[in-house]
Structure formats: structure tokens, C-alpha cells
Scaffold this active site. Sequence first.
Site, PDB file in Angstrom:
ATOM      1  N   GLU A  39     -26.916  23.951  51.193  1.00 42.84           N
ATOM      2  CA  GLU A  39     -28.022  24.434  51.997  1.00 42.84           C
ATOM      3  C   GLU A  39     -28.005  23.608  53.284  1.00 42.84           C
ATOM      4  OE1 GLU A  39     -31.907  24.163  50.194  1.00 42.84           O
ATOM      5  OE2 GLU A  39     -32.832  25.055  51.971  1.00 42.84           O
ATOM      6  N   ARG A 263     -24.758  15.952  37.835  1.00 47.06           N
ATOM      7  CA  ARG A 263     -24.715  15.501  39.222  1.00 47.06           C
ATOM      8  C   ARG A 263     -24.349  14.024  39.263  1.00 47.06           C
ATOM      9  NH1 ARG A 263     -28.569  16.144  43.180  1.00 47.06           N
ATOM     10  NH2 ARG A 263     -28.884  18.269  42.505  1.00 47.06           N
ATOM     11  N   LYS A 273     -31.463  14.940  49.614  1.00 50.47           N
ATOM     12  CA  LYS A 273     -31.524  15.118  51.059  1.00 50.47           C
ATOM     13  C   LYS A 273     -32.936  14.888  51.582  1.00 50.47           C
ATOM     14  CE  LYS A 273     -29.192  18.980  50.730  1.00 50.47           C
ATOM     15  NZ  LYS A 273     -28.609  20.299  51.024  1.00 50.47           N
TER      16      LYS A 273
HETATM   17  P1  ATP Z   1     -30.111  17.389  47.146  1.00 51.14           P
HETATM   18  O1  ATP Z   1     -30.858  17.418  45.860  1.00 51.14           O
HETATM   19  O2  ATP Z   1     -29.363  16.135  47.389  1.00 51.14           O
HETATM   20  O3  ATP Z   1     -30.933  17.772  48.310  1.00 51.14           O
HETATM   21  P2  ATP Z   1     -29.078  19.967  46.764  1.00 51.14           P
HETATM   22  O4  ATP Z   1     -28.579  20.306  45.428  1.00 51.14           O
HETATM   23  O5  ATP Z   1     -30.391  20.514  47.171  1.00 51.14           O
HETATM   24  O6  ATP Z   1     -28.957  18.426  46.972  1.00 51.14           O
HETATM   25  P3  ATP Z   1     -27.303  21.702  48.104  1.00 51.14           P
HETATM   26  O7  ATP Z   1     -26.989  21.767  49.546  1.00 51.14           O
HETATM   27  O8  ATP Z   1     -28.040  22.812  47.495  1.00 51.14           O
HETATM   28  O9  ATP Z   1     -28.075  20.348  47.890  1.00 51.14           O
HETATM   29  O10 ATP Z   1     -25.986  21.375  47.279  1.00 51.14           O
HETATM   30  C1  ATP Z   1     -24.748  22.010  47.451  1.00 51.14           C
HETATM   31  C2  ATP Z   1     -23.942  21.826  46.211  1.00 51.14           C
HETATM   32  O11 ATP Z   1     -23.724  20.452  45.958  1.00 51.14           O
HETATM   33  C3  ATP Z   1     -24.640  22.403  44.999  1.00 51.14           C
HETATM   34  O12 ATP Z   1     -23.711  23.131  44.236  1.00 51.14           O
HETATM   35  C4  ATP Z   1     -25.131  21.202  44.274  1.00 51.14           C
HETATM   36  O13 ATP Z   1     -25.200  21.432  42.898  1.00 51.14           O
HETATM   37  C5  ATP Z   1     -24.094  20.136  44.634  1.00 51.14           C
HETATM   38  N1  ATP Z   1     -24.663  18.799  44.565  1.00 51.14           N
HETATM   39  C6  ATP Z   1     -25.758  18.344  45.198  1.00 51.14           C
HETATM   40  N2  ATP Z   1     -26.015  17.071  44.859  1.00 51.14           N
HETATM   41  C7  ATP Z   1     -25.038  16.695  43.993  1.00 51.14           C
HETATM   42  C8  ATP Z   1     -24.743  15.494  43.278  1.00 51.14           C
HETATM   43  N3  ATP Z   1     -25.505  14.417  43.394  1.00 51.14           N
HETATM   44  N4  ATP Z   1     -23.652  15.488  42.479  1.00 51.14           N
HETATM   45  C9  ATP Z   1     -22.880  16.566  42.359  1.00 51.14           C
HETATM   46  N5  ATP Z   1     -23.097  17.725  42.993  1.00 51.14           N
HETATM   47  C10 ATP Z   1     -24.166  17.802  43.806  1.00 51.14           C
HETATM   48 MG    MG Z   2     -30.269  22.885  46.652  1.00 55.30          MG
END
Ligand code: ATP
Ligand code: MG
Length: 559
Positions: A39, A263, A273
Site C-alpha cells: 500500500e 511476518r 508504517k
Molecule cells: P505495516 O503493518 O508495516 O504498515 P502493511 O502490511 O500494512 O505493513 P503493506 O504495504 O500492506 O503493509 O504490505 C505489503 C506486503 O508486505 C503485504 O503482503 C504484507 O503482508 C507484507 N508485509 C508487511 N509487513 C511485513 C513484515 N513485517 N514481514 C513480512 N511481510 C510483511
Molecule cells: Mg496493509
Amino acid sequence: MMEETNKAEEKSLNFIEEIIEEDLKSGKHQSVLTRFPPEPNGYLHIGHAKSICLNFGLAIKYGGSTNLRFDDTNPVTEDTEYVDSIKDDVRWLGFNWKNELYASDYFEQLFGFAQELIKKGLAYVDDSSSEEIAKEKGSPTQPGTRNRFADRSLEENLQLFDEMRAGKYRDGEKVLRAKIDMASPNMHLRDPLLYRIKHAHHHRTGDKWCIYPMYDFAHGQSDALENITHSICTLEFIPHRPLYDWCIEKLALFPSHQYEFARLNLTYTVMSKRKLLQLVNEKYVHGWDDPRMPTITGMRRRGYTSDSIRQFCERIGVAKRDNLIDVSLLEFCVREHLNKIAQRRMVVFDPVKLVLTNYPADQVEMVSSENNPEDPAGGHREIPFTRELYIERDDFMENAPKKYFRLTPGAKVRLKSAYIVECTGAIKDENGIITEIHCEYLPQSKSGADTSGLKPQGTLHWVSCKHAVDSEVRIYDRLFKVEDVGNAEGDFKDHINTDSLHVISKAYAEPALAESTADASYQFIRKGYFCIDKESTAEKMVFNRTVTLKDTWAKDKKK
Ligand code: ATP
Ligand code: MG
């Protein structure tokens, strides 16, 4: 030892590889197509790097490809600045995507899918407030109740949904919901929201839309439209999977399948984020690329190599249960890589003058030093050696204990790549502070000569005073004081280490460093691994410490 365990690991497949091999063998899929779906509401962090390495890595391993798809369904928090940084980071990590795509590219198709669900009696427009919806949803132990809006006719639903799109209603006035099961033990199936009204400017579609699909409605359908074979996400999406499957089934789309892995969580940092944005906005750090941040851009500025990040992601493997990885492992990986590639240089952090009283005053002698003993092709460089040098203040002690292998009156040390010198004394100012250390050099002891019998105590780094390059060195410590920040008591910001940046503003570097290129990695002898910061100027070089020479931190912690 490390090598052996690594080889053993290489042989076993992770659980997603097992699934893929099975799918290819059974003919369920002919090839592999994965996607990385960020995102664009912030910069990527090391957790995303894990996901990137996994998605792109699997495709590479099985001869498939990976789409980069921006999950841009929330116009309020998203921005092109983030899109650009994400593309930059993925490329820097060493991966190439097949297509650059956006969930917003599918807004028209998604709208059509929603109409299709309405026509099948599987979606309805609800006028309830978000509070009412939450209340009617029940709890995990209590079934929810459906309100009267669920009984609207197909025609009325279609018309209202059109009007929502046309901008007739205010934010929150109406939503579109799937009609599934208000008594389901899975809360995500209790008539989940599919669309909400948001009169907001979108970074790509502008003001074309004022209704936006929810993640659950956009994600699976985007996967299906692209024929993604293995849609890999993190564990928190397990309860979303039945809804993912429900949409694909009811709309009879390509059967993309979602798989979940744990994760990545790292000690002494945060990975969300939202929290990282807070650190930036509230000025706990100097921006997304602050070298203390766990962002890709921050780590890059800190001097991490993409090789070492990929190596780290490989080593931690793919887990099915949440875990907390020790940041020392990441540091181990970068140290291991930098030891192989970093050029050796000399920089004095806390300078004091060393005068060689028997060395000609105006003489400049070039001494040769190898750039990297680990790299036979690393070559040598010439370093100017003169009568007045800088050494570290703590490399001299007037009354030294027995095992002090540095300079003290009467002791001999080797000056790296130059001569052995013998200490004759020191000069102090009126406050007793040492201003000059005096030594005599041994002319026959030049590096490379036979010096048996001379037995210098240790080897010191030095910089010729006349040639010294003014430098600032930035030393970074952990950004947080507690190991498991996510599970620590209170607000995460209560645990910030307010002493995580140390600036050494009057360091002296050997002249070769003034000609360095931005991407180079260095080992400052006896000091650690460093890189050049973008804030370097013609007047002053700025260096960031990437990582210490050894894992001293674990030792410090025990004290
Ligand atoms: P955050 O919680 O850090 O804001 P998010 O999951 O909202 O992260 P996205 O931009 O939606 O952020 O994530 C893109 C991809 O990266 C998704 O498939 C998500 O599952 C993966 N991802 C995000 N954080 C992690 C992590 N700590 N370890 C592994 N994969 C991750
Ligand atoms: Mg997300």
C-alpha cells in the site's frame, strides 16, 4: 559451522515451495505468478524486504514472474512519493517485476463485480452508521443481527449503489455490504463492507471516484484478474481467507489462492508504517531515510548492502508462527558481506598529535597499504606519511597497566603500513591535558622489512596532520531500549532510546576518503564498517557507521 547449517537448510523446502512443487506436479498450475502488493502509504521496511525476497525469490526459483501491484484503495493516506520510493527500493533490492499495476486500475471492473453480487442477491446497500453496524455485528461468542436494509430489492440496491458512485451521498452515509452470514463464527463473514464513500482526491484516479473498495474486496479480485497463482501474505490475513475465497467463487474468477506466513519482527525496532510515520512526523528521527530507521531507504543510507539484506531474509526462512528475530543476525549478515567487499581506510576519531622527533620536518613519504586483505584483487593505495600525525587519544597512556599494547613511554608500536615508533614522552597544557605525544621512528622498520627482534606491542592507525580530511562520523545505536517493542508496556514511544545518535564532529580521515564514491563501503581500521553520507560536502566528509567490527553489543548488554 555457519556454512554447514546453511547447506543443510538449502536442501529442505519451505512450506510454500512444497505447495508450489505440488501444484506444478499435479498440473494445477503450469507456471508461477506471484505479486508484491504494497500500500503506497509509507516507505518499505525490512519486513517488506522479507515479503519481496519471498515473492520474487519463489518466482525466480520456479521460472515464473512477479507483479508489483500497488494496493491503492485508500486515497487519504496514499501518495506518489511513496509509489516512487517503493519502486526504487524493490529495484535496489535486486528484483525486477513483470508488470507495474495498481488496484485503482481495476476500479471499473471492481464496480462491475459489486453490481454482479447485488444482482445475485449477495450484496446490499446499508444506510446504518458505522456504530450501528459494529453493534449489530455481535461478538465472537454472540451472533450478529441483520438490519432492515438487507431486504432491499435488487433494483433499489443497484440504483443506490449507482447514486453512491455519482456522489449523491456524504462520507459514511451508506456502504455496500456482502450478504453472507451474520451468525458466522468468522467475524469477517458477517456481512463485510465492500465499498465505502470517501470524497477524497486519489493520487492516480483524481476525483473520478468517491466510493472506494475495501481491501478484502479489492485484493482477491485483483489477484484473480492478474491470474496470480500463489498470493502470499502474512498470518493476520488467515481469517480473511474465507472471504477471499467466497468472492472468487461467487464471481467465478480465476482461482487465486492465498497462503500465509509469519511476518518478520525484529528486536529493538518497530515495523508498522503507522508507527514509523509517527517517528518521522514527531521528529524522533530525521526522516524516512534516517540511518536508524528499519526502512530500506534508511538501511541503505546506513550502508547496508542489498546482498546482505537478501542473505538475512534467506537465513531467517519462512515461518508459520510469529516470532521475533534478533537484530544481531541482520548485523551479522551485513558484517560478513562488508568484510569481503569493504575497502580498509584509516580515520582518527579523537585526535591527538603524534610528533616523530627524529623524522625530517618537511618530508612526505608515500607508504603503500592494501585495500582489502580479504580480496586479492583489491589492490593497494598510497598514503602520505609525515613527521606530524594524528592518532587516537586513547592509544596513549602515561602510566599504563601491564597489558596495555599501545603507546606509553618506552613502548614500541607499529604505525599501520608504515614504521615502528618508540614513545619518548608527552607534552601537556596547563590543565594537564596531553597536547603532543613524542616518539622516535625506527628507520629500518618500514612495513615489509625484517623487524624480528623489535617486537612492537600493537598496531595503531594514524593520519598525517598535513593531509587529514575534516570529517564527521555518525555513530548509531538501537532506536529502542527494549527488545520486544511491540509487546512492551505502554506506548511504543515510551521506549525510544533518546541517545541513539552520537556525532563525532572533529575526526580526521586519510586523503583517499575525500575521493570516495557514494556507494562505497569501508572498514575504518579498528573502528567498524562505514559508508559516506549524502550530507558530505567539499569542506567536510560525513560518515555513517553501518555496523561495529564485532558484535560488541551483546557483551555491553551483559554488563
Ligand atoms: P505495516 O503493518 O508495516 O504498515 P502493511 O502490511 O500494512 O505493513 P503493506 O504495504 O500492506 O503493509 O504490505 C505489503 C506486503 O508486505 C503485504 O503482503 C504484507 O503482508 C507484507 N508485509 C508487511 N509487513 C511485513 C513484515 N513485517 N514481514 C513480512 N511481510 C510483511
Ligand atoms: Mg496493509
